[in-house]
Design an enzyme around this catalytic site. Sequence first.
Site, PDB file in Angstrom:
ATOM      1  CB  CYS A 157      41.038 -23.432 -66.674  1.00  0.00           C
ATOM      2  SG  CYS A 157      40.684 -21.790 -66.018  1.00  0.00           S
ATOM      3  CB  THR A 158      41.586 -23.440 -60.877  1.00  0.00           C
ATOM      4  OG1 THR A 158      41.976 -22.084 -61.146  1.00  0.00           O
ATOM      5  CG2 THR A 158      42.821 -24.296 -60.710  1.00  0.00           C
ATOM      6  CG  HIS A 159      38.182 -19.424 -63.409  1.00  0.00           C
ATOM      7  ND1 HIS A 159      39.512 -19.189 -63.209  1.00  0.00           N
ATOM      8  CD2 HIS A 159      37.536 -18.320 -62.958  1.00  0.00           C
ATOM      9  CE1 HIS A 159      39.674 -17.992 -62.682  1.00  0.00           C
ATOM     10  NE2 HIS A 159      38.487 -17.443 -62.511  1.00  0.00           N
ATOM     11  CE1 TYR A 208      46.895 -12.784 -62.948  1.00  0.00           C
ATOM     12  CE2 TYR A 208      47.931 -14.837 -62.280  1.00  0.00           C
ATOM     13  CZ  TYR A 208      47.594 -13.529 -62.010  1.00  0.00           C
ATOM     14  OH  TYR A 208      47.951 -12.973 -60.813  1.00  0.00           O
ATOM     15  N   GLY A 209      44.982 -15.910 -68.541  1.00  0.00           N
ATOM     16  CA  GLY A 209      45.049 -16.857 -69.659  1.00  0.00           C
ATOM     17  C   GLY A 209      45.300 -16.244 -71.019  1.00  0.00           C
ATOM     18  CB  CYS A 238      46.336 -20.091 -61.416  1.00  0.00           C
ATOM     19  SG  CYS A 238      46.258 -19.326 -63.044  1.00  0.00           S
ATOM     20  CG  ASN A 239      45.330 -25.695 -64.516  1.00  0.00           C
ATOM     21  OD1 ASN A 239      45.927 -26.759 -64.443  1.00  0.00           O
ATOM     22  ND2 ASN A 239      44.149 -25.499 -63.946  1.00  0.00           N
ATOM     23  CB  THR A 240      47.136 -19.534 -66.797  1.00  0.00           C
ATOM     24  OG1 THR A 240      45.852 -19.970 -67.220  1.00  0.00           O
ATOM     25  CG2 THR A 240      47.775 -18.686 -67.859  1.00  0.00           C
ATOM     26  CG  ASP A 300      42.842 -18.508 -59.985  1.00  0.00           C
ATOM     27  OD1 ASP A 300      43.536 -18.883 -60.942  1.00  0.00           O
ATOM     28  OD2 ASP A 300      41.634 -18.221 -60.117  1.00  0.00           O
ATOM     29  CB  SER A 301      43.757 -14.866 -62.566  1.00  0.00           C
ATOM     30  OG  SER A 301      42.726 -15.784 -62.869  1.00  0.00           O
ATOM     31  CD  GLU A 349      36.805 -14.511 -61.654  1.00  0.00           C
ATOM     32  OE1 GLU A 349      36.361 -13.605 -60.938  1.00  0.00           O
ATOM     33  OE2 GLU A 349      37.704 -15.290 -61.275  1.00  0.00           O
TER      34      GLU A 349
HETATM   35  N1  DGL Z   1      42.049 -20.077 -63.249  1.00  0.00           N
HETATM   36  C1  DGL Z   1      43.140 -19.919 -64.096  1.00  0.00           C
HETATM   37  C2  DGL Z   1      43.703 -21.216 -64.629  1.00  0.00           C
HETATM   38  O1  DGL Z   1      43.604 -22.231 -63.969  1.00  0.00           O
HETATM   39  C3  DGL Z   1      43.200 -18.836 -65.126  1.00  0.00           C
HETATM   40  C4  DGL Z   1      42.026 -18.041 -65.495  1.00  0.00           C
HETATM   41  C5  DGL Z   1      42.465 -16.760 -66.182  1.00  0.00           C
HETATM   42  O2  DGL Z   1      42.780 -15.817 -65.447  1.00  0.00           O
HETATM   43  O3  DGL Z   1      42.538 -16.715 -67.423  1.00  0.00           O
HETATM   44  O4  DGL Z   1      44.285 -21.257 -65.681  1.00  0.00           O
END
Ligand code: DGL
Length: 301
Positions: free
Chosen positions: A205-207, A55-56, A86-88, A23-24, A166
């Site tokens: 988003c996994t966050h 990453y988003g 990571c979804n992105t 993931d990011s 984060e």
């Molecule tokens: N956790 C990531 C996701 O599922 C991306 C978070 C990010 O880096 O913007 O999209």
Amino acid sequence: MITTQGISSRLSSLRELPIGLFDSGVGGMTVLRAMREQLPNESFLYLGDTARMPYGTKSVETVQRYALEAAAKLVERGIKLLVIACNTATAAALSVVQEACPDIDVVGVVEPGAEAACRATKTGYIAVIATSGTIRGKAYERAILQRMPEARISALACPLFVSMAEDGLTEGPLAEGLAARYLNRIFRDPREQGLEVPDTLVLACTHFPLLRNAIAHVVGEGVTLVDSASNTARKVRKLLQEKHLARGSGPDVGMPLCPGSVRFLTTDDAPRFMRMGELFLGIPIAPCTVELVELSCRDSN
Ligand code: DGL
């Protein structure tokens, strides 16, 4: 010529390898957590690309490059299956990474999340919240509509949830205030006007599952919150069983990693990564299990 014995010994050594995830940052640990619960015999190698997160907000091309570099690093270390936690990165790069890693299964988190949403909704009205990149690419809309063509979808980018997660700011007035700022237009405002609101909210988003309580508080009762984590873990378990790669499904040899063990790679600030990781995973992270690494594009092309 490959003999049956040769195949079985290759399977045995593959079976010993950890499952790789990236993931990011620490968000993918919400997926790792579900995987540890559902696959207690497996070992894991988790990479958080903290130096380059988020990453988003990046372009598809940049996220593809990052994803290829992260995948290359994990494959180089030896993994039996890769989860893009990571979804992105899944939305931007799943097929590119699958193509670059033909020897292992590469699993993304968008399909499992869409599946969870379609299973949860009763009215067919689904809200999706994610990073700007995921929303822009419409990967969730496609995945949901493929399963449920009659679904109605409200999609909204909530990029600041990533920094909140984060930073460990997952509860309290700040988290709830931000959740209200983002989500009132889909839930509170239409409700006040007597309009229908979605009955299912995908934390795409996994966050975001880290802010689950704050989000649930804002969207109110009657809305089911779903995410990709447990469906992804289920999908991985099934794949490993089908391919005879699940630990405990054959004569394991060697065991270089203890079952259930997790090792971590991070691209920046290992102490912070450890602190946040402990919070997300709910287990102590020993410094000797965390390694600072550099990702370069040399390996990915
Ligand atoms: N956790 C990531 C996701 O599922 C991306 C978070 C990010 O880096 O913007 O999209």
